[in-house]
Design a protein around this motif. Structure first.
Motif, PDB file in Angstrom:
ATOM      1  N   VAL A 356       8.046   0.096   0.302  1.00 19.13           N
ATOM      2  CA  VAL A 356       7.227   1.295   0.522  1.00 19.13           C
ATOM      3  C   VAL A 356       7.404   2.244  -0.656  1.00 19.13           C
ATOM      4  O   VAL A 356       8.525   2.519  -1.084  1.00 19.13           O
ATOM      5  CB  VAL A 356       7.635   1.990   1.846  1.00 19.13           C
ATOM      6  CG1 VAL A 356       6.834   3.265   2.050  1.00 19.13           C
ATOM      7  CG2 VAL A 356       7.436   1.034   3.016  1.00 19.13           C
ATOM      8  N   ASP A 357       6.292   2.771  -1.173  1.00 17.67           N
ATOM      9  CA  ASP A 357       6.340   3.622  -2.370  1.00 17.67           C
ATOM     10  C   ASP A 357       7.035   4.955  -2.114  1.00 17.67           C
ATOM     11  O   ASP A 357       7.799   5.433  -2.931  1.00 17.67           O
ATOM     12  CB  ASP A 357       4.919   3.874  -2.894  1.00 17.67           C
ATOM     13  CG  ASP A 357       4.282   2.608  -3.456  1.00 17.67           C
ATOM     14  OD1 ASP A 357       5.056   1.724  -3.890  1.00 17.67           O
ATOM     15  OD2 ASP A 357       3.050   2.502  -3.447  1.00 17.67           O
ATOM     16  N   GLN A 358       6.757   5.586  -0.980  1.00 14.64           N
ATOM     17  CA  GLN A 358       7.343   6.887  -0.636  1.00 14.64           C
ATOM     18  C   GLN A 358       8.146   6.736   0.661  1.00 14.64           C
ATOM     19  O   GLN A 358       7.690   7.131   1.736  1.00 14.64           O
ATOM     20  CB  GLN A 358       6.244   7.940  -0.468  1.00 14.64           C
ATOM     21  CG  GLN A 358       5.454   8.240  -1.719  1.00 14.64           C
ATOM     22  CD  GLN A 358       6.280   9.014  -2.746  1.00 14.64           C
ATOM     23  OE1 GLN A 358       7.269   9.646  -2.419  1.00 14.64           O
ATOM     24  NE2 GLN A 358       5.866   8.944  -4.014  1.00 14.64           N
ATOM     25  N   PRO A 359       9.354   6.167   0.592  1.00 12.71           N
ATOM     26  CA  PRO A 359      10.104   5.863   1.814  1.00 12.71           C
ATOM     27  C   PRO A 359      10.500   7.086   2.632  1.00 12.71           C
ATOM     28  O   PRO A 359      10.609   7.009   3.855  1.00 12.71           O
ATOM     29  CB  PRO A 359      11.350   5.133   1.283  1.00 12.71           C
ATOM     30  CG  PRO A 359      11.468   5.542  -0.145  1.00 12.71           C
ATOM     31  CD  PRO A 359      10.076   5.746  -0.619  1.00 12.71           C
ATOM     32  N   VAL A 360      10.705   8.226   1.967  1.00 15.20           N
ATOM     33  CA  VAL A 360      11.097   9.434   2.714  1.00 15.20           C
ATOM     34  C   VAL A 360       9.973   9.869   3.652  1.00 15.20           C
ATOM     35  O   VAL A 360      10.211  10.247   4.800  1.00 15.20           O
ATOM     36  CB  VAL A 360      11.462  10.576   1.743  1.00 15.20           C
ATOM     37  CG1 VAL A 360      11.712  11.863   2.512  1.00 15.20           C
ATOM     38  CG2 VAL A 360      12.693  10.210   0.924  1.00 15.20           C
TER      39      VAL A 360
END
Length: 542
Positions: A356-360
Motif C-alpha cells: 500500500v502506497d500510503q499505509p498510515v
C-alpha cells in the motif's frame, strides 16, 4: 412483546444512566487510545530511540539531531581504527568506514536492540494491565465502584505525564515507565467499568450498553490514529504530546464521576444499604418503580450469602463455577489471540508489506471501519444475541485470515493481491467488531452472580492482559520468522475458538444473573430435556 420490551427499555434510558455509562467507558477510551497511539509514529519514535541510545552513525547524528534531543557526544570509544561501535552491550557496530559498505539508510544501527525496545514499549502496557487486574475485585468492593474509578485515575494522569515529558529525559525509559503505569490504570479500569455498567444497566439494555465498552476502545484507537498523522502530532517534535494526550480524558472522567450515582447492586448486596440503593435506582431509572429490581437484588443477595465469599482459588476448585470460568477465560483468549491486536499494533507495517502506497491512511481507514461496525453491533447484540454474533464474528475472522495470508503470499506474483490483503484486513476488523470484540468485555459480568463476579472479572482481566502482552511482545518476532504466513497461526487458533464457542458458550441475552447461573447448573443434571439442550446451545433466544 418485542414492542413492549423496546418501550420499557426506552423508559429506563434516563439522562443519569447515560451520563454514568458515558463517564465509566471513558476508561475504555483511554485503553483504546493507548492501544492505537503507538502505531502511527513508530518510525519517528524508533529514530529518536536510536539517537538517544547512540547507535546512529556520526554523520547522521550531526545532521538529524535536533536541539531538544540533546548534544551529540564528541567522542565515541573505538576498538578498531575507523569504526563506530555500538554503545549497547551485545550489539554489532556499524562497521569500518575504510573499504567497507556505507552505513544503511535505516537509522537503527542495531535493529535487534531497537526491536527489543520498541516491542517492550508496545507490550509493557499489557504488563501493567496484568499486574493490576488481580486487584479489581478487592478495590471495587473496598471503595465501591465509583470511588475506585476515581482513585485509579491518578495512575492514568501520572503515566501520561511521563510520556508527555519523554524528551526531557531518557525517552525510552520514560515511555516504557509511562505505558506501564497507564497499563496499571487500564487493567483496573477494564475490570471496574464492566462491573459498574452491568450493575447500573437494566436487563433490557445491558447488552447494548455493554457494547459501548468496545465503542469507546475503537473511538480511542481512531482518534489516536488521526492525531498520529505526521502533519498533526505524529512528527519528531510533537509525538510526546501525542502519547500523553489521553490524560485529558482521565481528568474529564475524574470530574464527571463526582456526578455519578453508586451502583445500586453494590449498595444493596455488598453494603446492605436498602434506602441508598433505592435512591440510586430512582436516579438511574427515573420514575420507574424500583421494587422489581430490588426483589431481584434480594435474590442475588441471598444467593451470595449462601455462597459466602468466593475467592479466585474457589472459582477453579468448585464444580459450581468451573464451566462458567472456562467459558469466561476462553472468550478472553479468543479476543486477544484472534490476531486483532496484531492489526492494531502493527497495521501500518502490515499495509507496507501488502504494497500500500500510503499505509498510515489505510490504518486510519481500519479505525473508521472499526468504529462504524462497533456502533452497528450496539444495535445487533440485543436483537441477534451474544452467542450467535460471537460465532459469526469468529467464522468471518477465520476466512479473512486465510484470505489475508493468500494475498500476502501471492503478492510477489500478482500485484493486485495487495487489494486482496487490504480488503481482508478490513473484513477481519469488521467481523471482530460483530462479536469477539465487544462481547467478552461484558459477558463475564453476565455469567456470574454478585458473589463470584469480582473474582471472575479479575481472572478474566488477567487472562485478557496476559494474552495482550504475548501478542504485543511476540508478534513482531513471529512476523519476521514466518513472513507472509504469520496469519496462518491466527487462522488455526480461530478455528479452535469457533469450535469451543459452538459447543460451550451459552446465550445470555435477556436473562437475569440468576437465570444465567442456572444454565450452567443444568449442565450437570444427568437428565436433560431437548428444550434445555437447545437453550444451552443457543437454539432458543430468550
Amino acid at each position: 412483546m418485542e414492542k413492549k420490551s423496546k418501550m420499557q427499555a426506552e423508559k429506563h434510558l434516563t439522562g443519569t444512566l447515560v451520563l454514568s455509562v458515558f463517564t465509566a467507558v471513558l476508561g475504555f477510551f483511554q485503553y483504546g487510545y493507548s492501544l492505537g497511539v503507538i502505531n502511527a509514529p513508530q518510525k519517528v519514535i524508533e529514530a529518536h530511540y536510536a539517537r538517544v541510545l547512540g547507535i546512529v552513525p556520526m554523520d547522521r547524528l550531526a545532521t538529524n539531531t535536533s536541539e531538544e534531543d540533546g548534544p551529540v557526544p564528541s567522542t565515541i570509544p573505538s576498538t578498531v581504527p575507523g569504526t563506530i561501535p555500538s554503545t549497547i552491550p551485545g550489539t554489532r557496530a556499524w562497521g569500518s568506514t575504510e573499504g567497507m559498505l556505507a552505513p544503511p539508510e535505516d537509522p537503527a544501527a542495531s535493529p535487534h536492540v531497537l526491536t527489543m525496545f520498541w516491542s517492550l514499549s508496545v507490550s509493557v502496557f499489557a504488563i501493567g494491565g496484568m499486574v493490576s487486574s488481580f486487584t479489581v475485585g478487592w478495590i471495587g468492593d473496598r471503595l465501591g465502584r465509583v470511588k475506585a474509578m476515581l482513585v485509579v485515575n491518578v495512575l492514568s494522569i501520572v503515566g501520561n505525564l511521563l510520556m508527555g515529558l519523554a524528551k526531557l529525559g531518557p525517552s525510552h525509559i520514560l515511555i516504557i515507565a509511562g505505558r506501564a503505569i497507564t497499563g496499571l490504570y487500564c487493567g483496573l479500569s477494564s475490570g471496574l467499568v464492566p462491573m459498574y455498567v452491568s450493575e447500573v444497566s437494566p436487563t433490557a439494555l445491558r447488552g447494548a450498553l455493554g457494547t459501548l465498552h468496545q465503542l469507546a476502545i475503537v473511538t480511542g484507537i481512531l482518534i489516536s490514529q488521526v492525531l498520529g498523522l505526521d502533519f498533526l502530532l505524529g512528527n519528531d517534535e510533537m509525538w510526546p504530546l501525542l502519547l500523553g494526550l489521553s490524560g485529558v480524558a482521565a481528568l474529564l472522567q475524574f470530574f464527571l464521576l463526582l456526578l455519578c450515582p453508586e451502583s445500586p447492586r453494590y449498595l444493596y448486596i455488598k453494603l446492605g444499604k436498602v434506602e441508598e440503593a433505592k435512591k440510586s435506582l430512582k436516579r438511574l431509572r427515573g420514575n420507574c418503580d424500583p421494587m422489581k429490581e430490588i426483589a431481584e437484588m434480594e435474590k442475588e443477595k441471598q444467593e451470595a450469602a449462601s455462597e459466602k465469599k468466593v475467592s479466585i482459588g474457589q472459582l477453579f476448585t468448585s464444580s459450581k463455577y468451573r464451566q462458567a470460568v472456562i467459558v469466561a477465560l476462553m472468550v478472553q483468549i479468543s479476543q486477544q489471540f484472534s490476531g486483532i491486536n496484531a492489526i492494531f499494533y502493527y497495521s501500518t507495517n502490515i499495509f507496507e508489506r501488502a504494497g500500500v502506497d500510503q499505509p498510515v491512511y489505510a490504518t486510519i481507514g481500519v479505525g473508521v471501519v472499526n468504529t462504524v461496525f462497533t456502533v452497528i453491533s450496539v444495535f445487533l447484540v440485543e436483537k441477534a444475541g451474544r452467542r450467535s454474533l460471537f460465532l459469526a464474528g469468529l467464522m468471518g475472522m477465520l476466512l479473512s485470515a486465510v484470505a489475508m495470508t493468500v494475498g500476502l503470499v501471492l503478492l510477489s506474483q500478482f500485484a493486485w493481491m495487495s487489494y486482496v490483503s487490504m480488503i481482508a484486513i478490513f473484513l477481519f476488523v469488521i467481523f471482530f467488531e460483530v462479536g469477539p470484540g465487544p462481547i467478552p468485555w461484558f459477558i463475564v459480568a453476565e455469567l456470574f452472580s454478585q458473589g463470584p463476579r469480582p473474582a471472575a472479572i479479575a481472572i478474566a482481566g488477567f487472562c485478557n492482559w496476559a494474552c495482550n502482552f504475548i501478542v504485543g511482545m511476540c508478534f513482531q518476532y513471529i512476523a519476521d520468522l514466518c513472513g507472509s504466513y504469520v496469519f496462518v497461526i491466527f487462522a488455526v487458533l480461530l478455528l479452535v475458538f469457533l469450535l469451543f464457542a459452538y459447543l460451550k458458550v451459552p446465550e445470555t441475552k435477556g436473562k437475569s444473573f440468576e437465570e444465567i447461573a442456572a444454565v450452567f447448573r443444568r449442565k450437570k443434571l444427568p437428565a436433560k430435556t431437548m428444550t434445555e439442550l437447545q437453550e444451552l446451545r443457543g437454539g432458543e433466544v430468550a
